[in-house]
Enzyme design. Structure first.
Site, PDB file in Angstrom:
ATOM      1  N   ASP A   6      17.680  48.670  87.154  1.00 11.29           N
ATOM      2  CA  ASP A   6      19.098  48.957  87.371  1.00 11.29           C
ATOM      3  C   ASP A   6      19.369  49.550  88.749  1.00 11.29           C
ATOM      4  O   ASP A   6      18.471  50.106  89.390  1.00 11.29           O
ATOM      5  CB  ASP A   6      19.576  50.012  86.353  1.00 11.29           C
ATOM      6  N   HIS A 150      14.436  51.664  87.428  1.00 12.75           N
ATOM      7  CA  HIS A 150      15.405  51.612  88.533  1.00 12.75           C
ATOM      8  C   HIS A 150      14.684  51.214  89.815  1.00 12.75           C
ATOM      9  O   HIS A 150      13.804  51.954  90.270  1.00 12.75           O
ATOM     10  CB  HIS A 150      16.076  52.976  88.703  1.00 12.75           C
TER      11      HIS A 150
HETATM   12 NI    NI Z   1      22.632  52.744  86.353  1.00 15.23          NI
END
Ligand code: NI
Length: 195
Positions: A6, A150
């Protein structure tokens, strides 16, 4: 299982794509629209070309539950349009920032043809910028898991070879979310792991 990344693209995303390509692993990327610089447009096209899946992670990464329906539509619509223009891909997945969703978010996602993808394994890699911790938490994944990572943190990218080795050693394969479900997810519906 599905690895999901993400909040990018970012400065380390190309490096991550090299690692995934070398190991023939496919993943899913939830894109934040305002993170996409002109140079990143090539990164998005590379993701598509190399078999990764793209998902919508809003334009500004807000808490969607604090916004009205029009603002939610704007947040999702802008990123939807950007990815379509740059890659030609119409995304059918979204992930609400912080996992915060509600009736309006579901309704606007449905309107845009987007299923809501949550997760069942949180590496908390944004908090613990440590290769061993991130790889260890990812190793807790099981069959059908969706793992949250991430790609904006270099520690996460450095953890990827280790977690791939650990999980592949247990016999797991890494697939995109569409492959995990085996069919097009239902717009508006929430998905965690499969089953
Ligand atoms: Ni996010």
């Amino acid at each position: 299982m599905a690895l999901t990344f993400d909040d990018g693209p970012g400065p380390y995303t190309g490096w991550l794509l090299d690692i995934l390509a070398e190991r023939r692993v496919r993943a899913s990327f939830f894109v934040v629209g305002r993170m996409v610089s002109e140079e990143d447009e090539a990164v998005l096209r590379r993701m598509v070309a190399e078999g990764h899946e793209l998902g919508n992670h809003t334009w500004n990464h807000p808490q969607l539950t604090r916004l009205g329906p029009g603002e939610v539509r704007e947040e999702l619509g802008r990123t939807q349009w950007l990815v379509k223009r740059v890659t030609g891909v119409t995304m059918d997945l979204m992930r609400p920032p912080y996992g915060l969703t509600g009736p309006w978010v579901a309704a606007e996602s449905r309107h845009l043809g987007l299923a809501q993808i949550l997760w069942n394994v949180d590496t908390r890699d944004w908090h613990d910028r440590d290769v061993s911790i991130v790889a260890h938490r990812a190793a807790g994944a099981g069959p059908g898991s969706i793992v949250l990572l991430h790609d904006i943190h270099p520690s996460t990218v450095r953890a990827v070879p280790r977690l791939l080795d650990d999980l592949a050693g247990k016999g797991y394969r890494f697939v995109t979310l569409s492959e995990l479900y085996g069919r097009r997810p239902v717009p508006g519906r929430r998905y965690y792991h499969n089953p």
